[in-house]
Scaffold this active site. Structure first.
Site, PDB file in Angstrom:
ATOM      1  N   CYS A 131      31.557  44.238  47.870  1.00 40.01           N
ATOM      2  CA  CYS A 131      32.270  44.947  46.804  1.00 40.01           C
ATOM      3  C   CYS A 131      31.804  44.441  45.446  1.00 40.01           C
ATOM      4  CB  CYS A 131      33.783  44.760  46.958  1.00 40.01           C
ATOM      5  SG  CYS A 131      34.747  45.507  45.624  1.00 40.01           S
ATOM      6  N   CYS A 134      34.664  44.062  42.893  1.00 34.25           N
ATOM      7  CA  CYS A 134      35.510  42.891  43.158  1.00 34.25           C
ATOM      8  C   CYS A 134      34.838  41.596  42.715  1.00 34.25           C
ATOM      9  CB  CYS A 134      35.834  42.794  44.645  1.00 34.25           C
ATOM     10  SG  CYS A 134      36.495  44.282  45.395  1.00 34.25           S
ATOM     11  N   ASP A 135      33.550  41.456  43.016  1.00 34.20           N
ATOM     12  CA  ASP A 135      32.898  40.151  42.908  1.00 34.20           C
ATOM     13  C   ASP A 135      31.768  40.062  41.886  1.00 34.20           C
ATOM     14  OD1 ASP A 135      34.557  39.332  44.983  1.00 34.20           O
ATOM     15  OD2 ASP A 135      33.108  39.914  46.523  1.00 34.20           O
TER      16      ASP A 135
END
Length: 303
Positions: A131, A134-135
């Site tokens: 992701c 997300c990261d």
């Protein structure tokens, strides 16, 4: 408690189904075990949803959720453990509760597929990610790799240029499934390079990811690529654990259903990425949700 329809999964398909069911005045329950919006909620920017020029995935998901609530849909964040589908009254069991309904809409979606290289799970969340939204920020100024050749891989690679110092896109072929417009952007970007006809064989590092072992499929030669992170975008696997042996699935594990979203079990419908279909996008998931809700309404009226 008994409902007209219970929707399992709150990605774009489930949320769309909830909106249509609520608007039709059906007593509706929407159950989601994780984040509302599904994979859409992890997408940084959505620019191909009709009528919406630019919106973040989380914002679009929140809007759809609020719209469903405004139409009277009841929402619960619980994990479904079992389904009883082969009776007139369907039963949905979670750890906390047991719910009954006349019709069920399955919208559990799909999850990112593993690339399959050695130590992939070992370095998951320790340099290996699925992701970018997300990261991505964790890799500010770092060298990263992106595995994949479809729209998702190229889109996320372009997003990651906001953070990374350099990006190597690794693809097993020299032809890409991604849209030409995306590929052109990636090829023109100064931070992006392509490693084609190659696969990742192994991830290595001392506690965290430090390098990838890559094999060229043409020459069979191996090489090392020093990276701080690796993002994997090689497809999806259907989330079907709770419906195996209950619903007809195809060889890939997707639910067999046509455009009417009807499964082989009366009163059970499927929408979104979980359905056997040629294209998995937010717009097609939303379309499925609308159809499934209308089909559920007609089914309820007939029994």
């Amino acid at each position: 408690m008994k409902y007209d329809v219970i929707i399992v999964g709150a990605g774009p398909a489930g949320l769309s189904a909830a909106i249509y069911a609520g608007r039709a005045k059906l007593k509706t329950l929407l159950i989601e075990k994780e984040s509302f919006g599904g994979q859409a909620s992890t997408t940084h920017e959505v620019e191909n949803y009709p009528g919406v020029f630019k919106i973040t995935g989380p914002d679009l998901s929140d809007n759809m959720k609020q719209q469903a609530i405004n139409f009277g849909v009841e929402i619960k964040q619980e994990s479904v453990q079992d389904l009883i589908l082969n009776s007139e009254v369907k039963v949905v069991k979670t750890y906390e509760n047991e719910f009954k309904a006349k019709a069920i809409i399955l919208a559990m979606g799909a999850k990112p597929r593993l690339a399959g290289f050695k130590n992939e799970n070992k370095f998951r969340s320790m340099g290996v990610s699925y992701c970018a939204t997300c990261d991505g920020a964790f890799f500010e100024g770092m060298d990263i790799a992106v595995i994949g050749g479809g729209d998702s891989a190229i889109t996320e690679a372009l997003f990651l240029t906001r953070f990374a110092k350099s990006i190597k896109i690794i693809h097993r072929r020299d032809e890409f499934r991604a849209a030409k417009s995306l590929l052109d952007k990636a090829k023109e970007h100064e931070k992006i390079e392509f490693i084609v006809n190659s696969v990742v064989e192994e991830a290595q590092g001392n506690g965290v990811l430090e390098k990838l072992i890559i094999r060229n499929k043409i020459t069979n030669e191996q090489s090392e690529l020093n990276v701080d992170g690796c993002f994997v975008f090689v497809g999806l696997d259907p989330i079907n654990d709770i419906i195996k042996d209950k619903i007809d699935l195809d060889e890939s594990g997707y639910v067999k259903a046509g455009e009417d979203t009807k499964t082989n079990v009366p009163g059970v419908f499927v929408a979104g990425d979980l359905r056997q279909k040629p294209l998995r996008q937010i717009v097609t998931a939303s379309s499925d949700g609308a159809v499934a809700s209308i089909m559920a309404e007609k089914y309820i009226e007939s029994v």
